[in-house]
Scaffold this active site. Sequence first.
Site, mmCIF file in Angstrom:
data_model
loop_
_atom_site.group_PDB
_atom_site.id
_atom_site.type_symbol
_atom_site.label_atom_id
_atom_site.label_comp_id
_atom_site.label_asym_id
_atom_site.label_seq_id
_atom_site.Cartn_x
_atom_site.Cartn_y
_atom_site.Cartn_z
ATOM 1 N N ASP A 251 -46.730 -39.516 -1.177
ATOM 2 C CA ASP A 251 -45.899 -38.441 -1.722
ATOM 3 C C ASP A 251 -46.385 -37.068 -1.286
ATOM 4 O OD1 ASP A 251 -44.211 -36.918 -3.308
ATOM 5 O OD2 ASP A 251 -45.365 -37.249 -5.140
ATOM 6 N N SER B 8 -46.833 -34.165 -4.239
ATOM 7 C CA SER B 8 -47.896 -34.098 -5.243
ATOM 8 C C SER B 8 -49.224 -34.312 -4.540
ATOM 9 C CB SER B 8 -47.679 -35.138 -6.352
ATOM 10 O OG SER B 8 -47.798 -36.457 -5.841
ATOM 11 N N ASN C 100 -52.332 -35.808 -6.230
ATOM 12 C CA ASN C 100 -53.298 -36.711 -6.859
ATOM 13 C C ASN C 100 -53.019 -38.168 -6.515
ATOM 14 O OD1 ASN C 100 -53.195 -34.206 -8.792
ATOM 15 N ND2 ASN C 100 -55.105 -35.270 -9.266
ATOM 16 N N TRP D 230 -53.318 -41.849 -8.279
ATOM 17 C CA TRP D 230 -53.554 -42.577 -9.521
ATOM 18 C C TRP D 230 -52.947 -43.968 -9.438
ATOM 19 C CZ3 TRP D 230 -49.435 -44.500 -12.133
ATOM 20 C CH2 TRP D 230 -48.196 -43.860 -12.006
ATOM 21 N N TYR E 149 -44.200 -35.994 -17.810
ATOM 22 C CA TYR E 149 -42.922 -36.396 -17.233
ATOM 23 C C TYR E 149 -41.855 -36.229 -18.310
ATOM 24 C CZ TYR E 149 -45.415 -38.290 -13.223
ATOM 25 O OH TYR E 149 -46.197 -38.424 -12.102
ATOM 26 N N ASP F 284 -40.280 -33.582 1.160
ATOM 27 C CA ASP F 284 -40.893 -34.407 0.109
ATOM 28 C C ASP F 284 -40.677 -35.897 0.373
ATOM 29 O OD1 ASP F 284 -41.850 -35.502 -2.209
ATOM 30 O OD2 ASP F 284 -40.689 -34.230 -3.553
ATOM 31 N N THR G 187 -39.493 -38.287 -2.714
ATOM 32 C CA THR G 187 -38.210 -38.085 -3.371
ATOM 33 C C THR G 187 -37.128 -38.852 -2.622
ATOM 34 O OG1 THR G 187 -38.812 -35.909 -4.229
ATOM 35 C CG2 THR G 187 -36.467 -36.371 -4.001
#
Length: 412
Positions: A99, A102, A104, A106, A142, A283, A286
């Site tokens: 992505d 963003s 991070n 996780w 979110y 992006d 998305t």
Amino acid sequence: MKVLALLITALLAVDTLAKPARMKLKKLPHTKKSLIHHFAEVKAAMTHKIMMTTEQGQVAINPQGGAEHGVPLTNFMNAQYYGEITIGTPPQTFSVVLDTGSSNLWVPSTRCSSIACWLHRRYDRTQSSTFKENGTEFAIRYGSGSLEGIISNEVLGVADLKIKDQDFGESTKEPGITFAVGRFDGIFGLAYDNIAVNRVVPPFYNMINQKLLDEPLFGAWFGDNSNGGEGGEITFGGIDDSHYKGDISWAPVIRKGYWEVELQNVTLDGAGIGVTTKRAAIDTGTSLCALPTAEADAINTRIGGRKNAQGQYIIDCSTVPNLPQLVFTFGGKDFKLADYPWLSAPAELYTGKDYVLKVGGFGGGEQCVSGFMGLDIPAPAGPLWIVGDVFLRRYYTVYDLGKNRVGFAEAA
């Protein structure tokens, strides 16, 4: 540098340069039901990505502005691409969305009790000899609640690379239905480090810092399974010549945070549509293109879209071959959607096919959904276009951190 097509066994060859790793890619059908779930959360999720609101407050965006390592991507319903990484020793495997919106990394934790975690692979720190305690808490908001967890440190495997001392998030609470129904386990952020939650160093930066890459860039190729194609590939440290044709055109990053470039123009069949927004975030995380509501309404009105209760613009499938050509202008060059050069291709591969998603309906049949949705991002982050997979399936993109620019070329 040309990426060689290698079998897995070729990765074991003696060489001074690392080689890309690839895998066969799955093709999974989209349904009307799954797309409704996607639309139900996508606005809130993308708003989060742009505003970067955390439990510690909003993260500001700074207004100033060798060998390849390939991560193959699985194309899920032409609306979600994901690849596999490993964490820990012995390696634990996870599917992640790569992505550029963003920063991070996780994945779910075995200490998570949410239903979304139980439906996916979970990281177990007790089974890894390379786990290191960090313990810092994090939370990302979110639309349906906060994704919560703790930061840990591990060995991260990306293609044939081993990244040491990588901080990542172990999620212990995952809200809403989006994470439950998603085919991915977690998120692998590829944006600039200044928007990373808790200022965690992103994996791509650690690849560079640990001198694992020949060049500080990565390329992204997204296949189109509706045409029988493959899922795609992210290539770290170099550009894959086999995934594009012609020359790469470059646009400078105008604001660090997202891979944000100047949106110089948007036209339909050569005519302006009143677009006044001048910035676009490219992006990879998305599925659609999200843009200010007034501009989305203008485009969807021109292509015959009717908004339903879920916020989707529904298109009459029979009109797709006759829809207008849409053109973006980045870096002084035009990039067309809905213009296919293959004279032998069926009619449905011509105009409109690029920016319309064809999905299975309830009880059989098909429905066509516009790839453009309204999303109003307030200042200072917005107004902004979020240019996602609708565009990226047609164009190969390169994200050059060393020169702070984005490259575009027609996908091969």
